[in-house]
Scaffold this active site. Structure first.
Site, mmCIF file in Angstrom:
data_model
loop_
_atom_site.group_PDB
_atom_site.id
_atom_site.type_symbol
_atom_site.label_atom_id
_atom_site.label_comp_id
_atom_site.label_asym_id
_atom_site.label_seq_id
_atom_site.Cartn_x
_atom_site.Cartn_y
_atom_site.Cartn_z
ATOM 1 N N ASP A 51 0.464 2.417 -0.929
ATOM 2 C CA ASP A 51 1.685 2.619 -1.727
ATOM 3 C C ASP A 51 2.565 3.729 -1.151
ATOM 4 O OD1 ASP A 51 3.436 2.175 -3.762
ATOM 5 O OD2 ASP A 51 2.281 3.232 -5.280
ATOM 6 N N ASN A 76 5.537 3.108 0.720
ATOM 7 C CA ASN A 76 6.322 2.741 1.914
ATOM 8 C C ASN A 76 7.822 2.805 1.639
ATOM 9 O OD1 ASN A 76 3.857 2.137 3.000
ATOM 10 N ND2 ASN A 76 4.071 -0.079 2.830
ATOM 11 N N HIS A 124 7.576 -0.353 5.396
ATOM 12 C CA HIS A 124 6.435 -1.283 5.494
ATOM 13 C C HIS A 124 5.935 -1.369 6.934
ATOM 14 C CE1 HIS A 124 6.954 -2.248 1.379
ATOM 15 N NE2 HIS A 124 8.011 -3.026 1.508
ATOM 16 N N GLU A 126 2.480 -9.706 -8.045
ATOM 17 C CA GLU A 126 3.705 -9.203 -8.689
ATOM 18 C C GLU A 126 4.819 -8.922 -7.663
ATOM 19 O OE1 GLU A 126 0.538 -7.913 -9.559
ATOM 20 O OE2 GLU A 126 0.591 -9.283 -11.261
ATOM 21 N N LEU A 148 -17.233 -3.994 10.805
ATOM 22 C CA LEU A 148 -16.395 -3.692 9.630
ATOM 23 C C LEU A 148 -15.815 -5.008 9.139
ATOM 24 C CD1 LEU A 148 -14.599 -1.732 7.792
ATOM 25 C CD2 LEU A 148 -12.832 -2.098 9.518
ATOM 26 N N ARG A 154 -5.609 5.715 -3.670
ATOM 27 C CA ARG A 154 -4.207 5.379 -3.880
ATOM 28 C C ARG A 154 -3.339 6.571 -3.522
ATOM 29 N NH1 ARG A 154 -1.235 1.706 -8.338
ATOM 30 N NH2 ARG A 154 0.760 1.691 -7.259
ATOM 31 N N SER A 191 -3.022 -1.072 -10.774
ATOM 32 C CA SER A 191 -2.083 -2.157 -10.446
ATOM 33 C C SER A 191 -2.770 -3.477 -10.095
ATOM 34 C CB SER A 191 -1.150 -1.727 -9.301
ATOM 35 O OG SER A 191 -0.401 -0.606 -9.678
ATOM 36 N N GLU A 250 -15.257 4.924 -7.847
ATOM 37 C CA GLU A 250 -14.651 6.252 -7.947
ATOM 38 C C GLU A 250 -13.211 6.120 -7.464
ATOM 39 O OE1 GLU A 250 -16.168 9.026 -9.089
ATOM 40 O OE2 GLU A 250 -18.012 7.887 -9.454
HETATM 41 C C1 FPP Z 1 3.673 -0.718 -1.470
HETATM 42 O O1 FPP Z 1 4.659 0.258 -1.250
HETATM 43 C C2 FPP Z 1 3.528 -1.548 -0.285
HETATM 44 C C3 FPP Z 1 3.679 -2.908 -0.249
HETATM 45 C C4 FPP Z 1 4.033 -3.702 -1.424
HETATM 46 C C5 FPP Z 1 3.546 -3.674 1.011
HETATM 47 C C6 FPP Z 1 2.413 -3.262 1.922
HETATM 48 C C7 FPP Z 1 2.682 -3.864 3.231
HETATM 49 C C8 FPP Z 1 2.431 -3.305 4.403
HETATM 50 C C9 FPP Z 1 1.757 -2.001 4.570
HETATM 51 C C10 FPP Z 1 2.932 -3.990 5.665
HETATM 52 C C11 FPP Z 1 2.148 -5.143 6.082
HETATM 53 C C12 FPP Z 1 0.796 -4.743 6.431
HETATM 54 C C13 FPP Z 1 -0.031 -5.427 7.213
HETATM 55 C C14 FPP Z 1 -1.381 -4.904 7.371
HETATM 56 C C15 FPP Z 1 0.340 -6.666 7.937
HETATM 57 P P1 FPP Z 1 6.015 0.205 -2.078
HETATM 58 O O2 FPP Z 1 6.958 -0.712 -1.374
HETATM 59 O O3 FPP Z 1 5.725 -0.202 -3.481
HETATM 60 O O4 FPP Z 1 6.508 1.675 -2.001
HETATM 61 P P2 FPP Z 1 7.346 2.467 -3.106
HETATM 62 O O5 FPP Z 1 6.464 2.576 -4.311
HETATM 63 O O6 FPP Z 1 7.604 3.778 -2.465
HETATM 64 O O7 FPP Z 1 8.593 1.677 -3.364
#
Ligand code: FPP
Length: 247
Positions: A27, A29, A44, A74, A137, A194, A202, A213
């Site tokens: 979370d 990004n 992302h 979602e 892994l 997280r 979530s 944990e």
């Molecule tokens: C949550 O951050 C992140 C996501 C919904 C997408 C996660 C995707 C990646 C890390 C890229 C693809 C990964 C791989 C391994 C191919 P957010 O967008 O909710 O962030 P915010 O809460 O700051 O808006």
């Protein structure tokens, strides 16, 4: 020591205290990108790079299973541009990780993949197939994943067996539900991490985390490093896990 000899990685906690299964909610990004005046997809992309580093680090320190929340049931509510951006990163990521198939990593794609474009589904199946005999892994990629949807899927499969006369409702146990989850055969998650300051699960691995944990940190996922994982593991090792029993 030879000049290019691989550096030995020392796990932050003793092997017997290492969680078998760690879950990551990647979370923050979007906020990371916003702070830099960039579009969310930029965040992302950075998050995808961190996935690769953390996945490799998990392998090197002896974690057996690592689950990553890539796309939730979602997340379809996001803009088309953001969804397309994540699809693009998934396409690239599914190719980028191929070299690690030779390094003992197995991939399992968890969630309802039928909603993704056909080429992504094909790459997911290929990666699973190419890596299925690996044991160092297991990297579980939760894509179009939601814990409630997963439990509903399990219940539907069990109901079908009952309907066909193959299963007596009186014989349904917790193990039966477990065996019909997307994660069948994978041990329960021990530690869920997280980042980004949010204190929520979530809909992530809600069945499998009954005794997990939790570790929360304010760091945004694109800034998350192996040192942050070490901190989480040290905190985990100090917790007294009793699974409902007494000391
Ligand atoms: C949550 O951050 C992140 C996501 C919904 C997408 C996660 C995707 C990646 C890390 C890229 C693809 C990964 C791989 C391994 C191919 P957010 O967008 O909710 O962030 P915010 O809460 O700051 O808006």
């Amino acid at each position: 020591m030879a000049l290019f000899e691989k550096k030995e990685i020392k796990p932050p906690i003793p092997p017997e205290q290492m969680p078998k299964h760690v879950g990551f909610i990647m979370d923050g990004n979007g906020r990371w990108a916003k702070k830099r005046g960039m579009p969310r997809t930029f965040g992302h992309k950075a998050g995808g790079e961190v996935y690769k580093k953390i996945m490799q680090y998990c392998r090197d320190i002896g974690i057996q299973y690592a689950s990553f929340y890539v796309f939730s049931t979602e997340n379809w509510a996001r803009s088309q541009a953001e969804i397309e951006g994540i699809f693009r990163l998934m396409r690239e990521g599914l190719i980028d990780v191929q070299p690690h198939v030779k390094e003992g990593v197995r991939w399992i794609l968890v969630g309802d993949r039928t909603k993704f474009p056909q080429d992504i589904q094909d790459s997911m199946t290929k990666l699973e197939e190419d890596s299925k005999d690996n044991t160092r892994l297991t990297s579980l990629m939760c894509c179009n994943y939601g814990g409630r949807a997963e439990i509903t899927h399990s219940v539907r499969e069990i109901a079908e067996l009952v309907k066909q006369g193959k299963l007596d409702p009186a014989d349904i146990t917790e193990d039966t539900v477990n065996e019909h989850l997307y994660t069948a055969g994978v041990p329960d998650v021990d530690l869920i991490i997280r980042p980004s300051g949010e204190l929520r699960l979530s809909n992530f691995l809600i069945w499998q985390s009954a005794y997990a944990e939790y570790y929360f940190t304010d760091i945004l996922w694109p800034d998350f490093t192996s040192n942050d994982l070490d901190d989480a593991l040290r905190a985990y090792a100090k917790r007294g896990r009793r699974f409902g029993g007494a000391e």
